[in-house]
Scaffold this motif. Structure first.
Motif, PDB file in Angstrom:
ATOM      1  N   ALA A 253      31.111  16.757  -7.044  1.00 10.99           N
ATOM      2  CA  ALA A 253      30.177  15.640  -6.827  1.00 10.99           C
ATOM      3  C   ALA A 253      28.841  16.144  -6.284  1.00 10.99           C
ATOM      4  O   ALA A 253      27.777  15.715  -6.743  1.00 10.99           O
ATOM      5  CB  ALA A 253      30.780  14.609  -5.877  1.00 10.99           C
ATOM      6  N   ALA A 254      28.863  17.060  -5.339  1.00 15.31           N
ATOM      7  CA  ALA A 254      27.624  17.607  -4.777  1.00 15.31           C
ATOM      8  C   ALA A 254      26.859  18.409  -5.827  1.00 15.31           C
ATOM      9  O   ALA A 254      25.630  18.324  -5.911  1.00 15.31           O
ATOM     10  CB  ALA A 254      27.925  18.474  -3.560  1.00 15.31           C
ATOM     11  N   VAL A 255      27.579  19.177  -6.628  1.00 16.29           N
ATOM     12  CA  VAL A 255      26.944  19.975  -7.677  1.00 16.29           C
ATOM     13  C   VAL A 255      26.254  19.060  -8.692  1.00 16.29           C
ATOM     14  O   VAL A 255      25.107  19.302  -9.088  1.00 16.29           O
ATOM     15  CB  VAL A 255      27.979  20.914  -8.351  1.00 16.29           C
ATOM     16  N   VAL A 256      26.928  18.002  -9.108  1.00 14.75           N
ATOM     17  CA  VAL A 256      26.323  17.049 -10.044  1.00 14.75           C
ATOM     18  C   VAL A 256      25.077  16.425  -9.409  1.00 14.75           C
ATOM     19  O   VAL A 256      24.011  16.365 -10.037  1.00 14.75           O
ATOM     20  CB  VAL A 256      27.328  15.954 -10.463  1.00 14.75           C
ATOM     21  N   GLU A 257      25.183  16.011  -8.169  1.00 16.02           N
ATOM     22  CA  GLU A 257      24.066  15.322  -7.502  1.00 16.02           C
ATOM     23  C   GLU A 257      22.840  16.213  -7.390  1.00 16.02           C
ATOM     24  O   GLU A 257      21.743  15.827  -7.780  1.00 16.02           O
ATOM     25  CB  GLU A 257      24.533  14.851  -6.114  1.00 16.02           C
ATOM     26  N   PHE A 258      22.987  17.441  -6.893  1.00 15.54           N
ATOM     27  CA  PHE A 258      21.784  18.268  -6.745  1.00 15.54           C
ATOM     28  C   PHE A 258      21.292  18.773  -8.098  1.00 15.54           C
ATOM     29  O   PHE A 258      20.090  18.999  -8.279  1.00 15.54           O
ATOM     30  CB  PHE A 258      21.937  19.385  -5.711  1.00 15.54           C
TER      31      PHE A 258
ATOM     32  N   ALA B 111      17.580  18.650  -9.438  1.00 18.40           N
ATOM     33  CA  ALA B 111      16.933  19.889  -9.866  1.00 18.40           C
ATOM     34  C   ALA B 111      16.358  19.756 -11.275  1.00 18.40           C
ATOM     35  O   ALA B 111      15.290  20.304 -11.567  1.00 18.40           O
ATOM     36  CB  ALA B 111      17.930  21.046  -9.812  1.00 18.40           C
ATOM     37  N   TRP B 112      17.060  19.048 -12.153  1.00 16.48           N
ATOM     38  CA  TRP B 112      16.620  18.950 -13.538  1.00 16.48           C
ATOM     39  C   TRP B 112      15.675  17.792 -13.805  1.00 16.48           C
ATOM     40  O   TRP B 112      15.093  17.714 -14.896  1.00 16.48           O
ATOM     41  CB  TRP B 112      17.826  18.890 -14.461  1.00 16.48           C
TER      42      TRP B 112
ATOM     43  N   PRO C 116      27.414  23.065  -0.850  1.00 15.86           N
ATOM     44  CA  PRO C 116      26.901  23.701  -2.064  1.00 15.86           C
ATOM     45  C   PRO C 116      25.409  23.424  -2.238  1.00 15.86           C
ATOM     46  O   PRO C 116      24.960  22.283  -2.068  1.00 15.86           O
ATOM     47  CB  PRO C 116      27.691  23.034  -3.190  1.00 15.86           C
ATOM     48  N   VAL C 117      24.649  24.475  -2.557  1.00 18.81           N
ATOM     49  CA  VAL C 117      23.210  24.326  -2.771  1.00 18.81           C
ATOM     50  C   VAL C 117      22.774  24.906  -4.115  1.00 18.81           C
ATOM     51  O   VAL C 117      21.596  24.829  -4.471  1.00 18.81           O
ATOM     52  CB  VAL C 117      22.389  24.962  -1.633  1.00 18.81           C
TER      53      VAL C 117
ATOM     54  N   ASP D 276      19.645  23.333  -5.700  1.00 21.37           N
ATOM     55  CA  ASP D 276      19.167  22.126  -5.019  1.00 21.37           C
ATOM     56  C   ASP D 276      17.672  22.262  -4.752  1.00 21.37           C
ATOM     57  O   ASP D 276      17.230  23.269  -4.196  1.00 21.37           O
ATOM     58  CB  ASP D 276      19.928  21.961  -3.698  1.00 21.37           C
ATOM     59  N   PRO D 277      16.867  21.272  -5.154  1.00 27.20           N
ATOM     60  CA  PRO D 277      15.424  21.350  -4.905  1.00 27.20           C
ATOM     61  C   PRO D 277      15.052  21.550  -3.433  1.00 27.20           C
ATOM     62  O   PRO D 277      13.994  22.104  -3.136  1.00 27.20           O
ATOM     63  CB  PRO D 277      14.895  20.003  -5.414  1.00 27.20           C
TER      64      PRO D 277
END
Length: 183
Positions: A28-33, A37-38, A89-90, A112-113
């Motif tokens: 979930a964190a990976v999808v969110e950041f 980022a994209w 996760p960043v 992550d931005p």
């Protein structure tokens, strides 16, 4: 007397990330950041392509990208690692090995931005390259865009020895009235 840092974002600036295998709890964190980022990349696509072509290609980019990130995180044919700072996760990188031609591909990578431009993307790329070497891969491949939104990624890859092969993909909307040029 030292300065006490309590802001988690400020603390991330100081601490180098740990790179470890992705866990299900990270997705979930990976999808969110990744979506954050994209977002500038997709805005770059919009500027390059124009609104009509952009809408034909990416009518709901965030939903499509979220599904793609979730899919790679759950794909048994890919190895995925996260860069972690302060237990969160960043960044992440996903790698695939293509045994048929002895190549390895960096399939996805995002940072992550909030912590970009701190070397995390470079660290993840180096990590992925080393994992590919360890697996006996002779050629690493990574794809990225030629648009302004991907300039930082291209710089990282070139610094690490990747050589770009300029390719151009053209798009034209064909659902215009006859006699008018597609835009």
């Amino acid at each position: 007397m030292g300065v006490r840092v309590t802001d988690p974002v400020a603390m991330m600036v100081i601490m180098a990330p740990t790179i470890r295998p992705l866990s299900a709890a990270d997705v979930a964190a990976v999808v969110e950041f990744s979506l954050r980022a994209w977002a500038p990349v997709f805005e770059s696509f919009r500027a390059v392509l124009g609104e009509r072509v952009y809408q034909a290609l990416y009518p709901d980019w965030s939903t499509t990208q979220a599904r793609a990130v979730e899919a790679i995180c759950q794909d048994d044919t890919a190895a995925v690692w996260v860069a972690e700072q302060h237990g969160r996760p960043v960044g992440y990188v996903a790698v695939r090995i293509h045994a048929d031609d002895s190549t390895g591909e960096i399939d996805m990578l995002a940072v992550d931005p909030l912590v970009q431009r701190q070397g995390i993307g470079t660290a993840l790329t180096r990590f992925a390259i080393q994992r590919l070497r360890d697996a006996g891969v002779g050629l690493a491949v990574v794809g990225t865009g030629g648009d302004p939104g991907h300039a930082a990624a291209r710089r990282v890859y070139e610094r690490l020895g990747f050589v770009g092969l300029p390719l151009v993909r053209y798009y034209a909307r064909l659902d215009t009235d006859a006699g008018h040029s597609p835009a």
